[in-house]
Scaffold this active site. Structure first.
Site, PDB file in Angstrom:
ATOM      1  N   ALA A 108      -4.115  59.985  -2.612  1.00  0.00           N
ATOM      2  CA  ALA A 108      -4.400  60.326  -4.013  1.00  0.00           C
ATOM      3  C   ALA A 108      -4.692  61.807  -4.231  1.00  0.00           C
ATOM      4  CB  ALA A 108      -5.583  59.481  -4.511  1.00  0.00           C
ATOM      5  N   GLN A 164       0.066  65.978  -3.557  1.00  0.00           N
ATOM      6  CA  GLN A 164       0.863  66.510  -4.679  1.00  0.00           C
ATOM      7  C   GLN A 164       1.316  65.428  -5.650  1.00  0.00           C
ATOM      8  OE1 GLN A 164       3.966  69.453  -4.596  1.00  0.00           O
ATOM      9  NE2 GLN A 164       4.526  68.363  -2.717  1.00  0.00           N
ATOM     10  N   ILE A 165       1.878  64.352  -5.103  1.00  0.00           N
ATOM     11  CA  ILE A 165       2.389  63.285  -5.980  1.00  0.00           C
ATOM     12  C   ILE A 165       1.204  62.628  -6.676  1.00  0.00           C
ATOM     13  CG2 ILE A 165       3.608  61.059  -6.073  1.00  0.00           C
ATOM     14  CD1 ILE A 165       5.372  62.066  -3.769  1.00  0.00           C
ATOM     15  N   ARG A 199       6.557  64.874   8.202  1.00  0.00           N
ATOM     16  CA  ARG A 199       7.332  65.275   9.383  1.00  0.00           C
ATOM     17  C   ARG A 199       7.057  66.736   9.682  1.00  0.00           C
ATOM     18  NH1 ARG A 199      13.564  63.507  10.142  1.00  0.00           N
ATOM     19  NH2 ARG A 199      13.836  64.150  12.285  1.00  0.00           N
ATOM     20  N   ARG A 221      12.613  61.868  14.567  1.00  0.00           N
ATOM     21  CA  ARG A 221      12.456  60.837  13.536  1.00  0.00           C
ATOM     22  C   ARG A 221      11.735  59.598  14.098  1.00  0.00           C
ATOM     23  NH1 ARG A 221      14.261  60.086   8.428  1.00  0.00           N
ATOM     24  NH2 ARG A 221      14.647  57.945   7.777  1.00  0.00           N
ATOM     25  N   GLN A 277      -2.613  49.490   6.836  1.00  0.00           N
ATOM     26  CA  GLN A 277      -2.678  49.252   5.380  1.00  0.00           C
ATOM     27  C   GLN A 277      -2.142  47.860   5.022  1.00  0.00           C
ATOM     28  OE1 GLN A 277      -1.159  52.681   3.243  1.00  0.00           O
ATOM     29  NE2 GLN A 277      -2.852  53.949   3.950  1.00  0.00           N
ATOM     30  N   VAL A 329       5.968  54.654  -1.520  1.00  0.00           N
ATOM     31  CA  VAL A 329       6.608  55.934  -1.847  1.00  0.00           C
ATOM     32  C   VAL A 329       6.641  56.816  -0.595  1.00  0.00           C
ATOM     33  CG1 VAL A 329       6.404  58.032  -3.262  1.00  0.00           C
ATOM     34  CG2 VAL A 329       5.868  55.802  -4.260  1.00  0.00           C
ATOM     35  N   ASN A 365       7.162  58.412   2.851  1.00  0.00           N
ATOM     36  CA  ASN A 365       8.341  58.292   3.718  1.00  0.00           C
ATOM     37  C   ASN A 365       7.998  58.085   5.190  1.00  0.00           C
ATOM     38  OD1 ASN A 365      10.495  58.469   1.935  1.00  0.00           O
ATOM     39  ND2 ASN A 365      10.125  60.668   1.646  1.00  0.00           N
ATOM     40  N   ASP A 420      16.139  58.862  -6.564  1.00  0.00           N
ATOM     41  CA  ASP A 420      17.562  59.086  -6.254  1.00  0.00           C
ATOM     42  C   ASP A 420      18.429  58.661  -7.434  1.00  0.00           C
ATOM     43  OD1 ASP A 420      17.061  59.703  -3.340  1.00  0.00           O
ATOM     44  OD2 ASP A 420      16.277  57.680  -3.420  1.00  0.00           O
ATOM     45  N   HIS A 449      16.186  55.147   1.405  1.00  0.00           N
ATOM     46  CA  HIS A 449      15.831  56.402   0.728  1.00  0.00           C
ATOM     47  C   HIS A 449      15.883  57.504   1.779  1.00  0.00           C
ATOM     48  CE1 HIS A 449      13.901  59.516  -1.546  1.00  0.00           C
ATOM     49  NE2 HIS A 449      12.963  59.613  -0.621  1.00  0.00           N
TER      50      HIS A 449
HETATM   51  P1  NAX Z   1       1.098  65.502   0.255  1.00  0.00           P
HETATM   52  O1  NAX Z   1       1.103  65.928   1.681  1.00  0.00           O
HETATM   53  O2  NAX Z   1       0.862  66.486  -0.818  1.00  0.00           O
HETATM   54  O3  NAX Z   1       0.025  64.339   0.068  1.00  0.00           O
HETATM   55  C1  NAX Z   1      -0.066  63.258   0.935  1.00  0.00           C
HETATM   56  C2  NAX Z   1      -1.515  62.817   0.930  1.00  0.00           C
HETATM   57  O4  NAX Z   1      -1.594  61.627   1.701  1.00  0.00           O
HETATM   58  C3  NAX Z   1      -2.462  63.851   1.577  1.00  0.00           C
HETATM   59  O5  NAX Z   1      -3.490  64.176   0.665  1.00  0.00           O
HETATM   60  C4  NAX Z   1      -2.980  63.129   2.823  1.00  0.00           C
HETATM   61  O6  NAX Z   1      -4.338  63.437   3.080  1.00  0.00           O
HETATM   62  C5  NAX Z   1      -2.819  61.671   2.403  1.00  0.00           C
HETATM   63  N1  NAX Z   1      -2.718  60.741   3.533  1.00  0.00           N
HETATM   64  C6  NAX Z   1      -2.086  60.897   4.708  1.00  0.00           C
HETATM   65  N2  NAX Z   1      -2.274  59.810   5.489  1.00  0.00           N
HETATM   66  C7  NAX Z   1      -3.026  58.956   4.774  1.00  0.00           C
HETATM   67  C8  NAX Z   1      -3.554  57.667   5.042  1.00  0.00           C
HETATM   68  N3  NAX Z   1      -3.366  57.073   6.215  1.00  0.00           N
HETATM   69  N4  NAX Z   1      -4.287  57.077   4.074  1.00  0.00           N
HETATM   70  C9  NAX Z   1      -4.521  57.685   2.889  1.00  0.00           C
HETATM   71  N5  NAX Z   1      -4.058  58.906   2.588  1.00  0.00           N
HETATM   72  C10 NAX Z   1      -3.315  59.526   3.522  1.00  0.00           C
HETATM   73  O7  NAX Z   1       2.489  64.736   0.063  1.00  0.00           O
HETATM   74  P2  NAX Z   1       3.221  64.348  -1.311  1.00  0.00           P
HETATM   75  O8  NAX Z   1       4.076  65.474  -1.722  1.00  0.00           O
HETATM   76  O9  NAX Z   1       2.227  63.803  -2.266  1.00  0.00           O
HETATM   77  O10 NAX Z   1       4.199  63.196  -0.792  1.00  0.00           O
HETATM   78  C11 NAX Z   1       3.707  61.956  -0.352  1.00  0.00           C
HETATM   79  C12 NAX Z   1       4.798  61.149   0.302  1.00  0.00           C
HETATM   80  O11 NAX Z   1       5.842  60.856  -0.621  1.00  0.00           O
HETATM   81  C13 NAX Z   1       5.479  61.848   1.480  1.00  0.00           C
HETATM   82  O12 NAX Z   1       5.633  60.924   2.537  1.00  0.00           O
HETATM   83  C14 NAX Z   1       6.829  62.210   0.918  1.00  0.00           C
HETATM   84  O13 NAX Z   1       7.820  62.321   1.924  1.00  0.00           O
HETATM   85  C15 NAX Z   1       7.086  61.028   0.020  1.00  0.00           C
HETATM   86  N6  NAX Z   1       8.130  61.176  -0.995  1.00  0.00           N
HETATM   87  C16 NAX Z   1       8.859  60.091  -1.299  1.00  0.00           C
HETATM   88  C17 NAX Z   1       9.837  60.101  -2.280  1.00  0.00           C
HETATM   89  C18 NAX Z   1      10.631  58.885  -2.591  1.00  0.00           C
HETATM   90  O14 NAX Z   1      11.526  58.997  -3.428  1.00  0.00           O
HETATM   91  N7  NAX Z   1      10.386  57.721  -2.006  1.00  0.00           N
HETATM   92  C19 NAX Z   1      10.150  61.342  -3.020  1.00  0.00           C
HETATM   93  C20 NAX Z   1       9.061  62.366  -2.950  1.00  0.00           C
HETATM   94  C21 NAX Z   1       8.355  62.464  -1.632  1.00  0.00           C
HETATM   95  O15 NAX Z   1       9.161  63.210  -0.767  1.00  0.00           O
END
Ligand code: NAX
Length: 326
Positions: free
Chosen positions: A12, A15-16, A92, A98, A112, A129, A131, A159, A187
């Site tokens: 939470a 960025q997303i 990554r 990978r 989870q 969401v 990846n 996509d 994806h």
């Molecule tokens: P960020 O790195 O900004 O945020 C991820 C957050 O997740 C961090 O605050 C981190 O502390 C937290 N986190 C990590 N492990 C955790 C866990 N075990 N429990 C709870 N929180 C945890 O990444 P962001 O840009 O928000 O992207 C999040 C994910 O979305 C990434 O895996 C990214 O690759 C994926 N995406 C998926 C997309 C899709 O279409 N399915 C598109 C956008 C994005 O690339």
């Protein structure tokens, strides 16, 4: 105000998360008639940053936002929830294989999945969401036997939205005129936007865009490489568009699909179109607002068959890479 929903968002403070939480609290995901209780899960280290996000949520004075739980414990975050949006995952790193990434995330999604099984409502729906989202969803689904496999989803709507816009620009058409443009498979760079079954302004897409070379090459490449292009331009990965796609996905599932439309989301395959049962595979889907089904009876020529086989092959190899964890 009769309806109320408990929704967990993981990652939470990311960025997303920052682009998503405010829109959920404003009623854009579950509707303006539904009160929202947010359950926010983060890593311990990110809780201070998350507390700032919560202050900002408070400062918006959203009438629909009734409570916010902040925790680093998945059992607390998933207690009695109706929806889980699993956004957080391990990114990554340069030089990382990978398979290694799959295993690290596999452990997160096993934990989870177990926490969902132990705590969420049995009717809970789960959108992954983070990846690699299809395989992360596959792993979580395997742990949460109390929740039907049908309730697990992985996001391919970004996509689809990317594909729709590229087609609208090329055809000189309005966004809403581009229909039935579904993403098939994973994806990842192997995902396949099936333009042969799509329509522009009520006509087959291939009759409107006759530039076959563009469709087969440039179009596919732009969508497959869009994430990388955004990172190159912005120095950060897509966030607002990803949050927007998560909102679209949930709305697509909880609001009946308009006649003559369908949408993309990865679901647990029932073997449709020869895809291995149980894989989290993106298909064209329709919803009646409660339940969803895969559009049946579409035909695929040799080009589509080859692309769909390729994306299935990748998903099977991802499944094999995490097999020992399950
Ligand atoms: P960020 O790195 O900004 O945020 C991820 C957050 O997740 C961090 O605050 C981190 O502390 C937290 N986190 C990590 N492990 C955790 C866990 N075990 N429990 C709870 N929180 C945890 O990444 P962001 O840009 O928000 O992207 C999040 C994910 O979305 C990434 O895996 C990214 O690759 C994926 N995406 C998926 C997309 C899709 O279409 N399915 C598109 C956008 C994005 O690339």
């Amino acid at each position: 105000m009769s309806k109320s929903i408990k929704v967990a968002v993981t990652g939470a403070a990311g960025q997303i998360g920052y682009a998503l939480l405010f829109r959920i609290a404003a009623g854009e995901m579950f509707g303006k008639d539904t009160e929202v209780h947010l359950h926010l899960l983060e890593l311990e280290a990110a809780l201070p940053a998350l507390s700032g996000v919560v202050m900002e949520l408070q400062d918006c004075a959203f009438p629909l936002l009734k409570s916010v739980v902040v925790t680093s414990d998945a059992n607390v975050a998933f207690k009695d929830i109706d929806w889980a949006l699993l956004v957080g995952s391990f990114p990554r790193k340069a030089g990382m294989e990978r398979a290694e990434l799959l295993k690290i995330n596999g452990k997160i999604f096993i934990a989870q999945g177990k926490a969902l099984d132990a705590n969420a409502k049995p009717t809970c729906k789960v959108l992954v969401v983070g990846n690699p989202c299809n395989t992360n969803a596959f792993i979580a689904k395997a742990q949460a036997k109390r929740i039907p496999a049908k309730n697990f989803f992985a996001m391919t709507m970004l996509d689809q939205n990317r594909a729709v816009t590229q087609v609208a620009i090329k055809a000189g058409a309005a966004i809403e005129d581009v229909k039935k443009l579904a993403i098939w498979g994973n994806h990842s760079a192997t995902m396949y936007p099936d333009y042969f079954n799509a329509e522009v302004g009520g006509r087959p897409l291939t009759q409107v865009i006759k530039d076959e070379a563009w469709l087969q090459k440039d179009f596919l490449e732009v969508i497959q490489q869009r994430g990388a292009a955004i990172i190159k331009a912005r120095g950060l990965s897509s966030a607002a568009s990803a949050a927007n796609a998560a909102i679209d996905t949930v709305k697509n599932l909880i609001v009946p699909t308009k006649p003559g439309q369908w949408f993309s989301v990865a679901v647990c395959s029932d073997g449709s179109y020869g895809i291995e049962k149980g894989l989290m595979f993106s298909y064209p889907i329709v919803s009646d607002g409660q339940d969803w089904k895969i559009i049946s009876g579409l035909t695929h020529g040799a080009f589509s068959q080859e692309k769909i086989a390729l994306t299935q092959k990748e998903l099977l190899s991802e499944r094999d890479a995490v097999k020992e964890l399950l």
